[in-house]
Design an enzyme around this catalytic site. Structure first.
Site, PDB file in Angstrom:
ATOM      1  N   HIS A  14      30.452  15.528 -25.458  1.00 44.63           N
ATOM      2  CA  HIS A  14      29.764  14.236 -25.557  1.00 44.63           C
ATOM      3  C   HIS A  14      29.045  14.187 -26.903  1.00 44.63           C
ATOM      4  CE1 HIS A  14      27.614  10.696 -23.920  1.00 44.63           C
ATOM      5  NE2 HIS A  14      26.645  11.122 -24.716  1.00 44.63           N
ATOM      6  N   LEU A  15      29.411  13.226 -27.734  1.00 40.11           N
ATOM      7  CA  LEU A  15      28.771  13.044 -29.037  1.00 40.11           C
ATOM      8  C   LEU A  15      27.522  12.195 -28.869  1.00 40.11           C
ATOM      9  CD1 LEU A  15      29.272  13.394 -32.218  1.00 40.11           C
ATOM     10  CD2 LEU A  15      30.022  11.001 -32.099  1.00 40.11           C
ATOM     11  N   THR A  16      26.416  12.628 -29.486  1.00 41.92           N
ATOM     12  CA  THR A  16      25.193  11.827 -29.443  1.00 41.92           C
ATOM     13  C   THR A  16      24.407  11.996 -30.734  1.00 41.92           C
ATOM     14  OG1 THR A  16      23.302  11.177 -28.075  1.00 41.92           O
ATOM     15  CG2 THR A  16      23.654  13.550 -28.362  1.00 41.92           C
ATOM     16  N   GLY A  23      14.883  12.849 -25.340  1.00 46.85           N
ATOM     17  CA  GLY A  23      15.070  12.274 -24.006  1.00 46.85           C
ATOM     18  C   GLY A  23      16.103  13.021 -23.192  1.00 46.85           C
ATOM     19  N   ARG A  50      33.131  -2.023 -21.156  1.00 49.10           N
ATOM     20  CA  ARG A  50      32.852  -0.887 -20.263  1.00 49.10           C
ATOM     21  C   ARG A  50      31.929  -1.322 -19.128  1.00 49.10           C
ATOM     22  NH1 ARG A  50      34.474   4.170 -22.056  1.00 49.10           N
ATOM     23  NH2 ARG A  50      33.054   5.139 -20.590  1.00 49.10           N
ATOM     24  N   GLU A 144      39.085  10.144 -21.000  1.00 54.40           N
ATOM     25  CA  GLU A 144      37.697  10.507 -20.709  1.00 54.40           C
ATOM     26  C   GLU A 144      37.562  11.306 -19.419  1.00 54.40           C
ATOM     27  OE1 GLU A 144      35.304   6.962 -20.681  1.00 54.40           O
ATOM     28  OE2 GLU A 144      35.711   6.537 -22.790  1.00 54.40           O
TER      29      GLU A 144
END
Length: 191
Positions: A14-16, A23, A50, A144
């Site tokens: 998961h890219l963030t 958080g 989405r 995904e």
């Protein structure tokens, strides 16, 4: 094991933005529908679609780093710092995560499958070619793995940073949150 054999890998990613880590480290990696104050990295049109498909109720992960989504996000935000959060595929399987075997917006109707059926439905051979000029391959490369609930930071397997600066920033944020997730610097996983 060849790097091209994505099927045999151990993680989903998961890219963030680094801005989201405080958080995430304190409250977990949440579905978009549960978020309020965060730096959104996804395209707004895609987010609307989405949401219409109720996919905003899941936390999305991809099957390999530097996929078409990761690349587009990083190119569109060249000054932003990113990390990849990884989770073991075995954890996803044990916790009944869902799978969409190709880009969720590639067809009129999404194919939201249970983990085992979804895993078998992915065209791994095509994905492993990573030919982003081929629309079908690009779509499969954006398959995904979806968590139906918040992913607790204690279940992160590793965090990947593009350089020592971002790694140090992650380590500092983890100390504050009292986490001990391993961090690896791997510039090849980023643009």
């Amino acid at each position: 094991m060849s790097d091209a054999n994505i099927r045999e890998k151990y993680f989903v990613y998961h890219l963030t933005s680094v801005e989201n880590l405080d958080g995430i480290f304190q409250e977990g990696l949440k579905p978009r529908a549960s978020l309020e104050n965060f730096t959104d990295v996804a395209d707004s049109e895609i987010l609307r679609k989405r949401k219409a498909l109720n996919l905003d109720r899941y936390v999305p992960f991809h099957w390999f780093a530097a996929n078409p989504f990761d690349g587009r996000v990083q190119l569109s935000r060249p000054k932003e710092k990113f990390v990849l959060i990884s989770v073991f595929r075995s954890f996803a399987k044990q916790n009944d995560w869902k799978i969409i075997p190709r880009h969720p917006l590639a067809d009129d109707a999404i194919q939201l499958l249970d983990y085992n059926a979804g895993f078998e439905a992915i065209n791994w051979e095509l994905m492993s070619t990573r030919d982003y000029q081929n629309p079908e391959c690009k779509s499969v490369c954006m398959a995904e793995c979806l968590s139906p609930e918040m992913v607790n930071p204690k279940n992160f397997s590793r965090i990947y940073a593009p350089n020592d600066e971002v790694s140090s920033l992650c380590e500092a944020k983890m100390r504050v949150a009292k986490l001990a997730t391993p961090i690896s610097v791997n510039p090849g996983m980023f643009l």
